[in-house]
Design a protein around this motif. Sequence first.
Motif, PDB file in Angstrom:
ATOM      1  N   PHE A  66       2.842 -35.985  52.656  1.00 18.52           N
ATOM      2  CA  PHE A  66       2.039 -35.839  51.449  1.00 18.52           C
ATOM      3  C   PHE A  66       2.481 -34.587  50.687  1.00 18.52           C
ATOM      4  CE2 PHE A  66      -0.817 -38.471  53.973  1.00 18.52           C
ATOM      5  CZ  PHE A  66      -1.203 -39.404  53.039  1.00 18.52           C
ATOM      6  N   ASP A  67       2.577 -34.742  49.386  1.00 16.87           N
ATOM      7  CA  ASP A  67       2.810 -33.611  48.487  1.00 16.87           C
ATOM      8  C   ASP A  67       1.522 -33.407  47.696  1.00 16.87           C
ATOM      9  OD1 ASP A  67       3.589 -31.698  46.712  1.00 16.87           O
ATOM     10  OD2 ASP A  67       5.439 -32.690  46.087  1.00 16.87           O
ATOM     11  N   MET A  68       0.821 -32.325  47.988  1.00 17.41           N
ATOM     12  CA  MET A  68      -0.471 -32.093  47.366  1.00 17.41           C
ATOM     13  C   MET A  68      -0.348 -31.992  45.849  1.00 17.41           C
ATOM     14  SD  MET A  68      -2.447 -32.349  49.844  1.00 17.41           S
ATOM     15  CE  MET A  68      -3.948 -31.927  48.968  1.00 17.41           C
ATOM     16  N   ASP A  69       0.749 -31.420  45.378  1.00 22.30           N
ATOM     17  CA  ASP A  69       0.945 -31.328  43.923  1.00 22.30           C
ATOM     18  C   ASP A  69       1.051 -32.718  43.307  1.00 22.30           C
ATOM     19  OD1 ASP A  69       0.900 -28.560  44.082  1.00 22.30           O
ATOM     20  OD2 ASP A  69       3.082 -28.399  44.306  1.00 22.30           O
ATOM     21  N   GLN A  70       1.777 -33.607  44.000  1.00 18.31           N
ATOM     22  CA  GLN A  70       1.910 -34.967  43.481  1.00 18.31           C
ATOM     23  C   GLN A  70       0.558 -35.694  43.493  1.00 18.31           C
ATOM     24  OE1 GLN A  70       4.941 -36.985  45.698  1.00 18.31           O
ATOM     25  NE2 GLN A  70       6.626 -35.783  44.798  1.00 18.31           N
ATOM     26  N   GLU A  72      -2.367 -34.276  43.246  1.00 20.13           N
ATOM     27  CA  GLU A  72      -3.183 -33.708  42.169  1.00 20.13           C
ATOM     28  C   GLU A  72      -2.742 -34.245  40.809  1.00 20.13           C
ATOM     29  OE1 GLU A  72      -4.709 -29.309  40.613  1.00 20.13           O
ATOM     30  OE2 GLU A  72      -3.205 -29.484  42.226  1.00 20.13           O
ATOM     31  N   ASP A  73      -1.423 -34.332  40.602  1.00 19.54           N
ATOM     32  CA  ASP A  73      -0.927 -34.890  39.343  1.00 19.54           C
ATOM     33  C   ASP A  73      -1.355 -36.346  39.177  1.00 19.54           C
ATOM     34  OD1 ASP A  73       0.240 -32.455  38.856  1.00 19.54           O
ATOM     35  OD2 ASP A  73       2.218 -33.053  39.601  1.00 19.54           O
ATOM     36  N   MET A  74      -1.324 -37.105  40.286  1.00 20.69           N
ATOM     37  CA  MET A  74      -1.726 -38.512  40.221  1.00 20.69           C
ATOM     38  C   MET A  74      -3.195 -38.632  39.817  1.00 20.69           C
ATOM     39  SD  MET A  74      -1.820 -41.347  43.272  1.00 20.69           S
ATOM     40  CE  MET A  74      -3.174 -40.450  44.050  1.00 20.69           C
ATOM     41  N   MET A  75      -4.050 -37.788  40.405  1.00 23.31           N
ATOM     42  CA  MET A  75      -5.461 -37.838  40.064  1.00 23.31           C
ATOM     43  C   MET A  75      -5.690 -37.451  38.602  1.00 23.31           C
ATOM     44  SD  MET A  75      -6.827 -39.005  42.745  1.00 23.31           S
ATOM     45  CE  MET A  75      -8.531 -38.843  42.223  1.00 23.31           C
ATOM     46  N   ASP A  76      -4.939 -36.470  38.102  1.00 22.65           N
ATOM     47  CA  ASP A  76      -5.053 -36.098  36.692  1.00 22.65           C
ATOM     48  C   ASP A  76      -4.617 -37.251  35.788  1.00 22.65           C
ATOM     49  OD1 ASP A  76      -5.966 -33.615  37.428  1.00 22.65           O
ATOM     50  OD2 ASP A  76      -4.004 -32.648  37.304  1.00 22.65           O
ATOM     51  N   ASP A  77      -3.543 -37.927  36.176  1.00 22.65           N
ATOM     52  CA  ASP A  77      -3.073 -39.066  35.387  1.00 22.65           C
ATOM     53  C   ASP A  77      -4.117 -40.186  35.388  1.00 22.65           C
ATOM     54  OD1 ASP A  77      -0.764 -37.689  34.897  1.00 22.65           O
ATOM     55  OD2 ASP A  77       0.395 -38.679  36.499  1.00 22.65           O
ATOM     56  N   MET A  78      -4.736 -40.425  36.534  1.00 25.59           N
ATOM     57  CA  MET A  78      -5.760 -41.457  36.597  1.00 25.59           C
ATOM     58  C   MET A  78      -6.951 -41.111  35.700  1.00 25.59           C
ATOM     59  SD  MET A  78      -4.784 -43.939  38.530  1.00 25.59           S
ATOM     60  CE  MET A  78      -6.355 -44.740  38.834  1.00 25.59           C
ATOM     61  N   ALA A  79      -7.335 -39.825  35.695  1.00 21.92           N
ATOM     62  CA  ALA A  79      -8.445 -39.413  34.827  1.00 21.92           C
ATOM     63  C   ALA A  79      -8.079 -39.605  33.356  1.00 21.92           C
ATOM     64  CB  ALA A  79      -8.804 -37.955  35.108  1.00 21.92           C
ATOM     65  N   ASP A  80      -6.840 -39.268  32.998  1.00 22.56           N
ATOM     66  CA  ASP A  80      -6.394 -39.465  31.612  1.00 22.56           C
ATOM     67  C   ASP A  80      -6.388 -40.945  31.244  1.00 22.56           C
ATOM     68  OD1 ASP A  80      -6.090 -36.736  31.404  1.00 22.56           O
ATOM     69  OD2 ASP A  80      -3.943 -36.760  31.852  1.00 22.56           O
ATOM     70  N   LEU A  81      -5.930 -41.792  32.172  1.00 26.35           N
ATOM     71  CA  LEU A  81      -5.898 -43.225  31.897  1.00 26.35           C
ATOM     72  C   LEU A  81      -7.309 -43.781  31.694  1.00 26.35           C
ATOM     73  CD1 LEU A  81      -3.171 -44.398  34.449  1.00 26.35           C
ATOM     74  CD2 LEU A  81      -2.958 -44.298  31.959  1.00 26.35           C
TER      75      LEU A  81
END
Length: 230
Positions: free
Chosen positions: A135-139, A141-150
């Motif tokens: 797991f890459d925690m940064d990835q 976190e970025d995925m969760m931010d992208d999901m929120a934006d979507l």
Amino acid sequence: KFNFISNMNKLFGASKKKEPEAINPNAPSLTETSEKLGERGDVVQKKVDALNQELMQVKKEMVNAKGMRKKTLQQKALHILKRRKMYDNQLGHLQNQQFNVDQVAFANESIQDTLNTVSAMKEAAKVQKAQMDKFDMDQVEDMMDDMADLMADQEDIQEMMGRNFGVDYDEADLMDELNELDEEIIGEQLNEGLGLPSYIPQNQNVNKDAAKPDAAQPSESEALENMMQI
């Protein structure tokens, strides 16, 4: 301090560490030992039971015996009691030995269970660590931010798709039209003799007049005017 300890060791001699004793593979297991002790205990118990039955039979014979016969039976009973006492002691020793062996076996099983548990937990920790390294925690976190934006973009799209284009009505005009529609519905129901709609409150004056038996009933036009005044 180190020199003092070294001198004391030279004077009295340092204690030697005891090496662990080698395990004898030919030694009987605790389970086998416990089973043999149990078998021996069963044999002794059978002898004790047989002596008890023999003693009861002698006591029955002593009830009606007299003279030398009674003394002979008494000596026999005493002999039986001595033998039973001996077997009772042997049975007690065997049971104590078996109990001690079972205790040691239980302790060994507990130690083995603990070792197995620790080993399993170590392996599980290794597997979890290997999985977490993937797991890459940064990835994440970025995925969760992208999901929120979507999700936010989807809400905006839904709001835009629900807009009305080229439709702008005056609310006052709509209310006037609604009132006119109510008047039409009231007129139609009065003409058909259905009475007022259920959502129109009854006129209190009309009710008072209706309660009087001699009062004249209002005409349809008067009832319509009364309803318009409500």
